[in-house]
Design an enzyme around this catalytic site. Sequence first.
Site, short mmCIF file in Angstrom:
data_model
loop_
_atom_site.label_atom_id
_atom_site.label_comp_id
_atom_site.label_asym_id
_atom_site.label_seq_id
_atom_site.Cartn_x
_atom_site.Cartn_y
_atom_site.Cartn_z
CG ASN A 129 -31.03 43.28 32.62
OD1 ASN A 129 -30.87 42.49 31.68
ND2 ASN A 129 -31.31 44.57 32.41
CE LYS B 64 -12.03 49.59 42.92
NZ LYS B 64 -10.87 48.80 43.30
CG ASP C 100 -40.78 53.37 29.05
OD1 ASP C 100 -40.75 52.95 27.87
OD2 ASP C 100 -41.19 52.68 29.99
CB ILE C 101 -36.58 53.13 24.88
CG1 ILE C 101 -35.29 53.43 25.66
CG2 ILE C 101 -36.34 53.14 23.37
CD1 ILE C 101 -34.24 52.34 25.56
CG PHE D 227 -40.81 41.34 24.69
CD1 PHE D 227 -40.87 41.76 23.37
CD2 PHE D 227 -40.60 39.99 24.95
CE1 PHE D 227 -40.73 40.85 22.33
CE2 PHE D 227 -40.44 39.07 23.92
CZ PHE D 227 -40.52 39.50 22.61
CE LYS E 29 -44.49 46.49 32.62
NZ LYS E 29 -43.52 45.45 32.89
#
Length: 406
Positions: A214, A293, A314-315, A331, A345
């Site tokens: 991302n 590949k 999920d850390i 965050f 959250k």
Amino acid sequence: MSALKNKRILIGISGGIAAYKTAELTRALIKKGAEVRVCMTKAATEFITPLTLQALTGNPVHSDLLDTEAEAAMGHIELARWADLIMIAPASADLIARLAHGHANDLLSTICLATDTPIHIAPAMNRLMWSNKATQDNCKTLAQRGFTLHGPAEGEQACGETGAGRMLEPLELAENVVAKFSQEKTSQVLTGKTVLITAGPTREAIDPVRYITNRSSGKMGYAIASAAQRLGAEVQLVSGPVALEAPNGVTRTLVESALQMHDKTLNLAKNADIFIATAAVADYSPAQFAQQKIKKKKDKTKESLTLELQTNKDILSDVSHTFPNLFTVGFAAETENLIENAQSKLKRKKLDMIVANQVGENKAFDKDTNQIEIIWADGQQSLPEQTKTEIAKELMEVITERFSAK
Ligand code: PMT
């Protein structure tokens, strides 16, 4: 000897006869333990040679904005970020005027414009130039913008006149730098505490040459790491792949995938007091890693390719549930329903605090500025758009306050 240990000081020298004294200032700062780099204006090189400063600091001296070799070694933006403090001595009337008007027409003025680092200046000039209203107004402008002025002193001047305009003596300037840092130390409210931070993106490998990632640059997390370090904390930064150097005084562990970030973070969380999750962790990764590949399909009728993705651990959630006494800050990067989604959250991930971050439309990701809403169980605070360095500083103040209350 060690009053300035681990401190990085960038000395700026502008054109003036007092430039010869800067060699002594450089020596004094190094003797006190600082790492020093020097940036000179062209005019300064007429008064003292770059070679002298290079020999004293052991580092190449920077003077040319358009020097490709120097830029390749340490670019001007990197240099601006590198320093904990910038001391310009001597600061000529001309340089002061250029700084007050935001010029970026040489390396030194460009660095000053491209930094959030505290800038200190030691003016040195003829007494009439100093007392001139133009110079006085420029100094007032700089002081209002947060520059710290040292001197000038009164006395006999190089031009033969007597009055205010002499640069402060190098040893006095060096002592002022020490005093500035020890003042900071008294506000080091997180001394003895460990702050663990995740930052940057993760890369989820598809095959040996491709991955899913991302737009996170790591700038927000790295700015928070620096702010926490300045408050005296021991900072552990677990970072995905970014183009940033580790902040001064921060221990960095580099990882690639969400799983690697998960395992490193969970391990470090055992000894942490505060955990701040700024990383943009991939929620999914390819269910299977192709050892070779993946080849383009030859059959034109079957041009699409389907990748099966699996959910990543999920850390943040795992940390908050495994270590309930840790102060956890998440965050929430949202493109819609910012506050509502962030609040959900906060509860779902069992957090002490969440930072709601509007993203998309050129916002937050890979930008130098950010705008956030800090939310906790019985409170909320908005931080308006400002540099990520400023956001980080204010956010750390709120975190510290809530952490102490807990
Ligand atoms: O890096 P920059 O370019 O400076 O940009 C900063 C930022 C926009 C990335 C940052 O400010 C930000 O908003 N980070 C959170 C990004 C995110 O993934 O948000 P989320 O809403 O998807 O995740 C919620 C929280 O759970 C986050 O704290 C995230 O780190 C954490 N998480 C998410 C998934 C996962 N598998 N593990 C996690 O720990």
